[in-house]
Design a protein around this motif. Structure first.
Motif, mmCIF file in Angstrom:
data_model
loop_
_atom_site.group_PDB
_atom_site.id
_atom_site.type_symbol
_atom_site.label_atom_id
_atom_site.label_comp_id
_atom_site.label_asym_id
_atom_site.label_seq_id
_atom_site.Cartn_x
_atom_site.Cartn_y
_atom_site.Cartn_z
ATOM 1 N N LYS A 1 23.572 35.587 -15.206
ATOM 2 C CA LYS A 1 24.654 34.632 -15.422
ATOM 3 C C LYS A 1 24.847 33.735 -14.203
ATOM 4 N N ALA A 2 24.720 34.310 -13.010
ATOM 5 C CA ALA A 2 24.879 33.502 -11.801
ATOM 6 C C ALA A 2 23.802 32.448 -11.716
ATOM 7 N N LEU A 3 22.572 32.820 -12.050
ATOM 8 C CA LEU A 3 21.476 31.858 -11.994
ATOM 9 C C LEU A 3 21.598 30.803 -13.084
ATOM 10 N N ALA A 4 22.231 31.178 -14.175
ATOM 11 C CA ALA A 4 22.329 30.243 -15.295
ATOM 12 C C ALA A 4 23.412 29.196 -15.080
ATOM 13 N N SER A 5 24.339 29.438 -14.145
ATOM 14 C CA SER A 5 25.395 28.468 -13.906
ATOM 15 C C SER A 5 25.027 27.578 -12.729
ATOM 16 N N SER A 6 25.970 27.163 -11.928
ATOM 17 C CA SER A 6 25.720 26.074 -10.985
ATOM 18 C C SER A 6 24.811 26.449 -9.824
ATOM 19 N N GLY A 7 24.719 27.733 -9.478
ATOM 20 C CA GLY A 7 23.920 28.116 -8.320
ATOM 21 C C GLY A 7 24.579 27.773 -7.004
ATOM 22 N N GLU A 8 25.909 27.570 -7.019
ATOM 23 C CA GLU A 8 26.658 27.227 -5.818
ATOM 24 C C GLU A 8 27.925 28.070 -5.753
ATOM 25 N N ILE A 9 28.481 28.137 -4.545
ATOM 26 C CA ILE A 9 29.810 28.703 -4.365
ATOM 27 C C ILE A 9 30.544 27.838 -3.353
ATOM 28 N N ASN A 10 31.806 27.553 -3.629
ATOM 29 C CA ASN A 10 32.650 26.779 -2.725
ATOM 30 C C ASN A 10 33.519 27.747 -1.933
ATOM 31 N N PHE A 11 33.178 27.908 -0.678
ATOM 32 C CA PHE A 11 33.828 28.904 0.177
ATOM 33 C C PHE A 11 34.612 28.214 1.288
ATOM 34 N N THR A 12 35.869 28.605 1.451
ATOM 35 C CA THR A 12 36.718 28.096 2.530
ATOM 36 C C THR A 12 37.022 29.245 3.484
ATOM 37 N N GLY A 13 36.686 29.068 4.769
ATOM 38 C CA GLY A 13 36.855 30.138 5.736
ATOM 39 C C GLY A 13 37.183 29.619 7.117
ATOM 40 N N TRP A 14 36.931 30.465 8.105
ATOM 41 C CA TRP A 14 37.379 30.234 9.473
ATOM 42 C C TRP A 14 36.458 29.303 10.240
ATOM 43 N N ALA A 15 37.049 28.383 10.994
ATOM 44 C CA ALA A 15 36.291 27.492 11.876
ATOM 45 C C ALA A 15 35.997 28.198 13.194
ATOM 46 N N LYS B 1 33.706 25.067 3.782
ATOM 47 C CA LYS B 1 34.737 24.255 4.422
ATOM 48 C C LYS B 1 35.416 25.102 5.484
ATOM 49 N N GLU B 2 35.412 24.623 6.724
ATOM 50 C CA GLU B 2 35.992 25.351 7.847
ATOM 51 C C GLU B 2 37.434 24.929 8.079
ATOM 52 N N LEU B 3 38.311 25.909 8.272
ATOM 53 C CA LEU B 3 39.708 25.657 8.590
ATOM 54 C C LEU B 3 40.125 26.556 9.765
ATOM 55 N N PRO B 4 41.085 26.102 10.585
ATOM 56 C CA PRO B 4 41.365 26.824 11.826
ATOM 57 C C PRO B 4 42.237 28.059 11.693
ATOM 58 N N ASP B 5 43.059 28.147 10.631
ATOM 59 C CA ASP B 5 44.012 29.252 10.565
ATOM 60 C C ASP B 5 44.433 29.503 9.122
ATOM 61 N N GLN B 6 45.143 30.609 8.929
ATOM 62 C CA GLN B 6 45.500 31.027 7.580
ATOM 63 C C GLN B 6 46.569 30.162 6.938
ATOM 64 N N ASP B 7 47.459 29.618 7.726
ATOM 65 C CA ASP B 7 48.467 28.743 7.146
ATOM 66 C C ASP B 7 47.821 27.514 6.512
ATOM 67 N N TRP C 1 47.284 28.438 20.784
ATOM 68 C CA TRP C 1 46.049 28.446 19.994
ATOM 69 C C TRP C 1 46.344 28.865 18.558
ATOM 70 N N SER C 2 45.526 28.325 17.657
ATOM 71 C CA SER C 2 45.562 28.770 16.265
ATOM 72 C C SER C 2 44.181 29.156 15.781
ATOM 73 N N GLY C 3 43.132 28.745 16.513
ATOM 74 C CA GLY C 3 41.760 29.074 16.166
ATOM 75 C C GLY C 3 40.948 29.363 17.413
ATOM 76 N N GLU C 4 39.725 29.771 17.212
ATOM 77 C CA GLU C 4 38.864 30.230 18.296
ATOM 78 C C GLU C 4 38.632 29.171 19.370
ATOM 79 N N ASN C 5 38.393 27.946 18.967
ATOM 80 C CA ASN C 5 38.076 26.905 19.947
ATOM 81 C C ASN C 5 39.238 26.644 20.902
ATOM 82 N N GLU C 6 40.461 26.624 20.367
ATOM 83 C CA GLU C 6 41.634 26.409 21.221
ATOM 84 C C GLU C 6 41.841 27.575 22.176
#
Length: 375
Positions: free
Chosen positions: A33-47, A71-77, A237-242
């Protein structure tokens, strides 16, 4: 609300965490089923964790044929805000919050349920997806969260110039002789725990996580005391880089930061130190958006991160601890020295796991953090 406790040996995990470990591709076992659909996943996680895109996602794609749109984001909020937008607009399948936020995400109607028959729940090390953590992962009874990695938030100190108590304490963050880098809400919690440990609160700090009246009473006190010591803060700081910049660019000698920050700075004169009150500990994992478009792929993604190869890669990227059985055998043994230098048996026994935090609590906590920064 209760603090997470587990029967598993944390020493066993801490001996296997790493950054920069080589990643192996897992067997290409994937549903039709996974191969039959888009073959992608949209994941949002930590920068701030480049090894995810450089190593982990390519290994997952090689194993399954599924592409990760990250998609990278700096914090949970920020993640939570993006999730609420995506509930109407779409575009996100999986996000990676911590376990203490799951109740708030669920009560806001963001989460779908994982199908356990499409995962491999036996892959997880004891105590991470079962027991108390397992209960917290199932608001309303359905599985809404599965673990990805875990780690700590503790003292990062300049070994040459930090002014530390004997033994080191959360109170050292508020010593005017220590330029500091802190995350606002963590610093307020650190102040509260320090005041609690020194007998300066009218009731236990933990009461504030289950009773909003107690929360207001206790956080008012912590805020007032933290504002008195605010002059030593040189970086929020709110993320690793800061967090890294607070030390490398702005001269902080002490900080309350993730273990990955301490690892990144370990060769530059900094040490990662457990306070006598106990390091904060976090449990991070994956949630499925209620309107996820790529559900089959999402399950394959989560299942991959529970394999030895996937768990080793994910923990390596975060310089944290893996969730999958056998993962530690694939990780860089050099990091054991780093973790074991901080967490002896006594320090491990004092780990303070972030309690569940309701949507109402988080909103109020954000108000306190804003007041702290603006004071």
């Amino acid at each position: 609300m209760k603090q997470t406790t587990s029967a598993f040996s944390r020493r066993r995990f801490l001996q296997g965490s790493a950054a920069g470990a080589g990643l192996l591709a897992a067997p290409a076992i994937i549903s039709s089923k996974a191969l039959a659909s888009s073959g992608e996943i949209n994941f949002t996680g930590w920068a701030g964790y480049p090894a995810l895109a450089e190593k982990v996602f390519p290994a997952f794609t090689a194993a399954t044929g599924i592409t990760v749109n990250f998609k990278e984001l700096p914090d949970q909020d920020t993640m939570f805000a993006e999730g609420k937008v995506a509930l109407d607009a779409g575009g996100i399948d999986v996000i990676e919050p911590t376990i203490d936020r799951v109740g708030a995400w669920d009560t806001n109607g963001l989460l779908g349920a994982w199908d356990e028959s499409k995962l491999a729940m036996d892959n997880y090390l004891p105590g991470l997806a079962d027991g108390a953590a397992g209960e917290r992962s199932r608001p309303g009874g359905a599985l809404k969260y599965v673990p990805s990695n875990w780690g700590t938030e503790s003292l990062v100190v300049n070994t040459a110039s930090a002014k530390l108590s004997t033994p080191p304490s959360l109170g050292d963050l508020f010593n005017p002789e220590n330029p500091s880098v802190v995350r606002p809400h963590s610093a307020l919690a650190a102040m509260g725990r320090w005041l609690d440990a020194t007998g300066k609160l009218p009731r236990p700090w933990m009461d504030g996580y289950s009773d909003m009246a107690a929360m207001t009473e206790l956080w008012d006190i912590a805020l007032a005391e933290a504002i008195k010591a605010k002059g030593s803060v040189v970086q929020w700081w709110s993320g690793e880089n800061e967090a890294n910049a607070g030390f490398t660019a702005n001269g902080a000698t002490v900080g309350l930061c993730w273990d990955s920050t301490g690892f990144n700075l370990r060769n530059d004169g900094y040490a990662y130190v457990a306070p006598v009150e106990g390091a904060f500990a976090w449990h991070q994992g994956f949630v499925l958006m209620k309107n996820a478009a790529n559900v089959e792929q999402a399950h394959e993604f989560v299942k991959y991160v529970s394999t030895p190869e996937g768990a080793a890669g994910w923990a390596s990227a975060f310089s944290s601890n893996p969730v999958g059985k056998g993962a530690s055998d694939l990780m860089n043994p050099d990091v054991a020295t780093y973790y074991n230098g901080t967490f002896n048996d006594e320090a491990l026994s004092k780990l303070w796991w972030w309690p569940d935090q309701s949507a109402e609590f988080l909103a109020k906590r954000a108000e306190y953090a804003d007041k702290y920064k603006a004071a």
